[in-house]
Motif scaffolding. Structure first.
Motif, short mmCIF file in Angstrom:
data_model
loop_
_atom_site.label_atom_id
_atom_site.label_comp_id
_atom_site.label_asym_id
_atom_site.label_seq_id
_atom_site.Cartn_x
_atom_site.Cartn_y
_atom_site.Cartn_z
N SER A 101 28.56 36.56 42.82
CA SER A 101 29.41 37.57 42.21
C SER A 101 28.63 38.82 41.87
CB SER A 101 30.06 37.02 40.93
OG SER A 101 30.75 38.03 40.23
N ARG A 105 28.73 42.44 43.97
CA ARG A 105 29.11 43.63 43.23
C ARG A 105 28.00 44.69 43.25
NH1 ARG A 105 32.49 45.22 38.77
NH2 ARG A 105 31.41 46.59 37.29
N SER A 266 36.18 50.53 37.78
CA SER A 266 35.22 49.45 38.03
C SER A 266 33.88 49.74 37.38
CB SER A 266 35.04 49.27 39.54
OG SER A 266 34.03 48.32 39.81
N ILE A 269 33.28 49.00 33.64
CA ILE A 269 33.22 47.60 33.22
C ILE A 269 31.84 47.03 33.55
CG2 ILE A 269 34.11 45.28 33.69
CD1 ILE A 269 36.85 46.51 34.07
N PRO A 272 32.28 41.79 34.11
CA PRO A 272 33.52 41.41 34.78
C PRO A 272 34.06 40.04 34.35
CG PRO A 272 31.94 42.31 36.34
CD PRO A 272 31.21 42.12 35.06
N ASN A 275 35.74 40.53 31.05
CA ASN A 275 36.96 41.35 31.16
C ASN A 275 38.11 40.62 31.84
OD1 ASN A 275 34.69 43.57 30.91
ND2 ASN A 275 36.63 44.58 30.44
N ILE A 276 37.79 39.70 32.74
CA ILE A 276 38.84 39.02 33.49
C ILE A 276 39.71 38.16 32.59
CG2 ILE A 276 37.68 36.85 34.11
CD1 ILE A 276 38.74 37.24 36.95
N TYR A 281 44.85 40.93 33.03
CA TYR A 281 44.42 40.21 34.23
C TYR A 281 44.87 38.74 34.22
CZ TYR A 281 41.22 44.22 34.45
OH TYR A 281 40.66 45.49 34.48
N GLU A 419 37.66 46.20 39.95
CA GLU A 419 36.70 46.01 38.87
C GLU A 419 36.39 44.55 38.56
OE1 GLU A 419 40.72 46.82 36.75
OE2 GLU A 419 39.65 47.48 38.55
N ILE A 420 37.28 43.63 38.93
CA ILE A 420 37.02 42.21 38.69
C ILE A 420 37.10 41.41 39.99
CG2 ILE A 420 37.82 42.24 36.30
CD1 ILE A 420 40.45 40.91 37.43
N ALA A 423 34.07 38.99 40.64
CA ALA A 423 34.08 37.90 39.66
C ALA A 423 35.26 36.96 39.90
CB ALA A 423 34.17 38.48 38.25
N GLY A 424 36.42 37.54 40.21
CA GLY A 424 37.60 36.72 40.46
C GLY A 424 37.42 35.80 41.65
#
Length: 512
Positions: A101, A105, A266, A269, A272, A275-276, A281, A419-420, A423-424
């Motif tokens: 991740s 990124r 993005s 942040i 991530p 924030n997710i 989200y 932005e996520i 990570a997602g």
């Protein structure tokens, strides 16, 4: 995509562009990341049914299979050490996907794909030359790192590079390559198990270097996605040139503006994964967890990782088991992955989830019923019933291979805002591997204790997941990836969760 961006894009109109040779070649090369995943599934299942391999590394299983007639049909392959070998890959796969991740990124999708290929290459060398169980499992752990990086970065790469109208087709190329990997591995197993001297399993494990080499060399020449370029730098001109090359036109202003806005949010942040968890989200996070979980409890392990073992349980010989495994897991997977590529962007994701789920449910109930009625704990049943089960397994496999097989990778890779997104996708892969590991650890003991009831168990889960996807997944076909937030704001259930996102996004954009 950043939440609320679709509002500024003329009602969410489609971007201009066409399918270029550049994007087709790039996506084909990246999709070969599916080869290493599919090859491992096919090889691990086949090798663990080869008698010389079992005799060398798992003598207790070999003894039960060859000598101990008191052990029931459903329990001959129940070995904690054997399941540890099979599932150890997924432990490092989880770690690899989470590390990927940050790499994806910060350094780009291309770098993560390259790391995945190199790690898998190293693991294949150790596996093929293993002389004890420790070396064997360590090699498999390295394979896990490779698959973790590959499965995290490849679906993202494909979804970002593909034109919105054909995103499903391009992304399912990952699953198609996976199916080709399974087919190739099982056909190779069928040939190597016939080698006199009992060392054919070494060829099967070492040949994992072939798909790993294809991915590694290909990744060196891959272009980076415009989304990643603009996320990692402020070089809008470089991103624009890449976007023009990818889309084959000069006028890419609408899509570029969306990327710039998404990149601005993005870069604001720094955490991530933290924030997710925010409310805005919530729909994406729920899908990132449930979709890979559902995929792993469809019961696909019955005909995937352990399909040769299943056919051995059905009193079929080693050679026949491997050949049927090749035809079912690989052949059906390849054909119906192509079917999914054709249908996903035409009929949508929800239709395929629904039809495939019903098909899988019916076939599982039929197989469970036949085995419960005809196969006792000892003994066997007629050749006619064995082939009837094969037909039902083919029906199940085809349903999975055009629905949950490809869509469980496609949908998560297209629903996250920029932005996520990395990570997602890591969460999706980690959850997938976690439940693959748990299923692999528990499948053989469950087969031993549940017997034919295991098919009804997984059938019940298929009913639950099919119902969930029908009611709670919004349709994502043809929606530009940086405008995906609108599908949640228009959904009957999720709109209640994210109804305040529009105003919040406007405030963020004003602050920027």
């Amino acid at each position: 995509m950043a939440v609320g961006l679709a509002i500024t894009c003329e009602g969410g109109q489609h971007y201009k562009g066409k399918v270029t040779r550049f994007v087709v070649v790039s996506c084909i090369v990246a999709a070969t990341g599916g080869l290493i995943f599919g090859y491992d599934i096919g090889i691990s299942g086949g090798v663990t049914s080869m008698e010389p391999f079992l005799k060398k590394f798992f003598p207790d299983v070999y003894k039960n299979m060859r000598e101990d007639t008191k052990v029931g049909n459903y329990c001959k392959f129940d070995s904690q050490l054997l399941t540890t070998f099979t599932s150890s890959l997924y432990i490092t796969g989880i770690l690899g996907s989470l590390i990927a991740s940050s790499v994806t990124r910060a350094l780009g999708r291309k770098v993560s794909i390259l790391i995945g290929g190199v790690a898998f290459l190293a693991g294949s060398a150790l596996g093929g030359s293993a002389f004890n169980i420790y070396m064997l499992i360590f090699g498999r752990l390295l394979l896990g790192v490779g698959i973790g990086f590959g499965n995290q970065s490849v679906p993202l790469y494909l979804s970002e590079m593909a034109p919105p109208k054909y995103r499903g087709t391009f992304n399912i190329g990952f699953q198609l390559c996976g199916a080709i990997g399974v087919l190739s591995a099982n056909l190779l197993n069928y040939g190597t198990q016939k080698i006199k001297g009992g060392w054919g399993w070494r060829i099967s494990l070492a040949m994992a270097a072939a798909p790993a080499s294809i991915l590694t060399i290909g990744a060196i020449f891959l272009p980076e996605t415009p989304n990643s370029i603009i996320q990692r730098s402020n070089d809008h001109q470089k991103a624009q040139k890449m976007l023009q090359r990818v889309r084959g036109i000069a006028d890419v202003e609408a899509e570029l503006n969306d990327l710039i806005r998404a990149s601005s949010i993005s870069k604001s942040i720094t955490h991530p994964f933290k924030n997710i968890a925010q409310r805005k989200y919530r729909p994406q996070l729920v899908m990132a967890i449930l979709i890979p979980f559902f995929q792993q409890v469809t019961g696909i392990n019955i005909v995937g990782l352990y399909s040769p073992v299943l056919f051995r349980t059905l009193k079929l010989g080693e050679s026949t088991s491997l050949l049927l495994s090749a035809l079912v897991a690989g052949g059906m997977g390849t054909v119906f992955a192509i079917v999914s590529m054709i249908l996903a962007d035409k009929f949508g994701r929800k239709v395929l989830f629904l039809v495939g789920g019903i098909q899988m449910l019916v076939s599982q109930v039929m197989v469970g019923s036949i085995m419960a009625a005809q196969l006792g704990d000892h003994g066997g049943f007629s050749e006619g019933y064995a082939y009837l089960i094969l037909v039902m397994v083919c029906l199940y496999s085809s349903g999975y291979c055009y629905s949950w097989g490809p869509l469980a990778w496609l949908v998560p890779s297209e629903i996250f805002p920029l932005e996520i997104r990395s990570a997602g996708q890591s969460i999706t892969v980690a959850v997938n591997f976690l439940f693959t590991f748990l299923t692999a650890q528990t499948f053989l003991p469950m087969l031993c204790h549940f017997k034919a009831g295991i098919f009804f168990f997984f059938g019940g889960l298929v009913l639950i997941m099919t119902t969930f996807m029908h009611f709670f997944l919004p349709e994502t076909k043809n929606v530009p990836i940086e405008q995906m937030d609108k599908v949640w704001r228009e959904h009957w259930f999720w709109m209640k969760i994210v109804e305040d996102v529009g105003e919040e996004s406007k405030k963020i954009q004003q602050a920027l």
